[in-house]
Design an enzyme around this catalytic site. Structure first.
Site: not given
Ligand code: G6P
Length: 612
Positions: A2, A27, A74, A100-101, A487, A491, A494, A510, A607
């Site tokens: 948010c 956000r 969000w 926001n929260g 990483e 990427k 995402e 394995h 983000k």
């Protein structure tokens, strides 16, 4: 998660608010809305979906108010819908709030307010806030000019959880009140106008002077003034901080997407993070740090704790600290670390990496380590971010604002900074080794080598076009290359929504090798000459089972063995992730473009993850 924006000044607020929301959209983008004061009444315009939907709302162009608050969501509590969009008003339409929260005790507060006659129209936790403010406002018998502030203060004392809140009140058309706890919020100071935002880049084009707010502080903004109070309403003084980032660093500057721009900014980001003072001849220094040989020698362990990409940068840190300084170092994801009663005491140094400096789990893990008596060091990209204000020590990457949700230049800047930190430790510990001086030389050559690596873009684009329709892609590596494989896989997931896995090359047999079938793409990273032979054997195992192979390497190997080989410049193994990740950042980028996806704002992600 948010984004919130606020404006109070002499200009029409709505375009400024919408412009700010567009910049904060990374956000969250489930819904957007603004609230302004229009002819002594509160107005709210909001809708489900992207911020740009606001432009089509009937009457949005007629708004003339010069004070307003805004939100891009969000979703946490309540599905994305118009009624769950912020801003939210109280029943009497006196207060309008964005938040926001997460209000953890919202159910209890909702029941309390319902018992007191309040009605709720959304499923959000936020809607309790304006009603609670109204409850205290009505109970207050004094009608002086602090009544609005007292009501907000009393309401906030009842809130549990995290919040960055902006509130406007139709009875106080020349004031806005903001406060925060564990969620980010900055105040931008202008001339006869003031701004609020969840982060600095969103309002960088309006001002470079910012006030930073601590938890529970309350702020009353007017057009010409910003007045701060502590949680007991005692006035406090604050100075502004001037931010060096320029406004264009938060723009696309002709690039199609922020992610591509940020990939290409890596030579500069690395140069800036290395800094002008770093050289081969003199010892490494950090103005912000004063570690001693005695302290470092007393350490039983170093923990590196972070989330997402920042955690993978931590793996490069572990490699450098253990190999150069011989201090046992563990890396953990913050959301696990904080709940597993970690063995931390005053002989543990805990390092936290966070681009935004606002990731809730990372901050909570830091607080836990402090309670356990450890020294804490934050690595962040944002000056004055929450994590840097909590930590005993803070050092900064100088990557400039990173806007795309998928982290690129922040990751490579974190890798270089933690590597330099490990050199700093090694030099304090008087570890005389050739490795350190060679590493310093190689670090200084990195920006040029990144530029060379970026020239591989076309070859990578062409390869991406061949595999963009794949369902699964595997990444393999050994040693530090395995950290890069992780990483790279993140990427790809995402931004392309392709399922991908990363594995230590030797572990493949394995289990995961069972998934290898004809034509599946396997990407291997091979930069450590001591491990090349072993990794090649593992690649052979997948070739035998029909896999298509792409190899990223700086070694001289038989190119005919693989379907595609991408040669990157040679460098020191400690910093090789900085070069080997670049082709893989570009790979994910081009796949995402080929699939026609929104590279900068991938679905379901945000983000800055300010919820736990
Ligand atoms: C989110 C972002 C990632 C980022 C992670 C940690 O998941 O999408 O790109 O790596 O948060 O963020 P931080 O700001 O703490 O580095």
């Amino acid at each position: 998660m948010c984004g919130i924006v606020g404006y109070i000044g002499t200009k029409k607020a709505s375009p400024i608010l919408i412009n700010g929301l567009i910049r904060l959209e990374y956000r969250g983008y489930d819904s957007a809305g603004i609230s302004t004061i229009e002819k002594e009444e509160l107005s709210i315009m909001k809708d489900k979906g992207r911020v740009k939907n606001l432009y089509h709302l009937k009457g949005i162009d007629d708004l003339t108010g010069t004070i307003g608050i805004a939100h891009t969501r969000w979703a946490t509590h309540g599905k994305p819908s118009k009624e769950n969009s912020h801003p939210h008003m109280d029943n009497s339409k006196t207060f309008s709030v964005v938040h926001n929260g997460i209000i953890e005790n919202y159910n209890e507060l909702r029941n309390f307010l319902t018992d007191n006659g309040y009605i709720f129209y959304s499923q959000t936790d936020t809607e309790v806030i304006p009603n609670l403010v109204h409850y205290y406002y009505e109970k207050d018998e004094k009608t002086d000019n602090l009544r609005f502030l007292r009501a907000v203060k009393n309401a906030c004392s009842d809130l549990k959880g995290s919040f960055a809140i902006e509130i406007i009140c139709k009875d106080y058309p020349d004031n806005m009140i903001v406060t925060r706890k564990d969620s980010p919020l900055v105040i931008g100071k202008g001339e006869n106008e003031n701004y609020i935002s969840s982060d600095i880049p969103a309002i960088l084009s309006f001002t470079r002077n910012f006030y930073l707010l601590n938890d529970f502080e309350l702020v009353v903004l007017s057009r010409n003034n910003v007045v701060f109070y502590d949680k007991d309403l005692n006035p406090i003084e604050k100075d502004t901080k001037t931010i060096e980032w320029n406004a264009s660093s938060a723009e696309k500057d002709g690039y199609e997407d922020f992610m591509l721009k940020e990939i290409y900014e890596q030579p500069t980001a690395i140069r800036e993070t290395i800094g002008a003072k770093f050289n081969e001849e003199t010892k490494c220094e950090f103005d912000e740090l004063n570690f001693t040989k005695e302290y470092l020698s007393s350490l039983n362990k170093i923990y590196i704790v972070a989330c997402g990409t920042a955690m993978y940068a931590g793996l490069a840190g572990k490699n450098a600290i253990e190999k150069l300084c011989k201090i046992p170092t563990e890396v953990d994801v913050a959301s696990e670390f904080r709940y597993r009663d970690p063995l931390v005491d005053d002989k543990t140094l805990c390092i936290f990496i966070s681009q935004s400096g606002e990731t809730a789990d990372t901050i909570a893990a830091l607080k836990l380590c402090k309670e356990k008596g450890a020294k804490t060091l934050a690595i962040s990209n944002v000056i004055g971010s929450s994590i840097t204000r909590e930590a005993d020590y803070s050092i900064y990457t100088h990557a400039g604002p990173e806007i795309a949700v998928a982290s690129t230049k922040a990751y490579t800047s974190q890798v270089i900074l933690i590597t330099i930190l490990s050199i700093y430790f090694a030099e304090i510990l008087d570890i005389e080794c050739e490795k350190v001086s060679l590493l310093k030389r190689d670090i200084l050559q990195l920006p040029k080598k990144i530029e060379e690596t970026l020239k591989l873009s076309e070859v990578i684009e062409e390869f991406s076009k061949k595999v963009y329709q794949e369902k699964d892609i595997f990444f393999l590596g050994r040693g530090i290359d395995e950290a890069v494989a992780k990483e790279a896989s993140l990427k790809l997931k995402e931004i392309s929504y392709i399922h991908s896995e990363s594995y230590p090359a030797g572990e493949l047999k394995h289990g995961p090798i069972a998934l290898i079938e004809n034509d599946i793409t396997v990407i291997s990273i091979m930069t450590d000459n001591t491990l090349v032979e072993k990794t090649i054997s593992n690649i052979q195992e997948v070739i035998t089972r029909g896999a298509k192979t792409l190899v990223i390497t700086n070694q001289n190997v038989d190119e005919d063995m693989f379907d595609r080989i991408i040669k990157i410049p040679e460098t020191n193994p400690f910093v090789s992730p900085i070069l080997s990740i670049i082709p893989l950042q570009l790979f994910s980028y081009y796949i995402s473009k080929e699939k026609g996806l929104d590279v900068d704002k991938p679905r379901n992600l945000a983000k800055s993850v300010t919820v736990e």
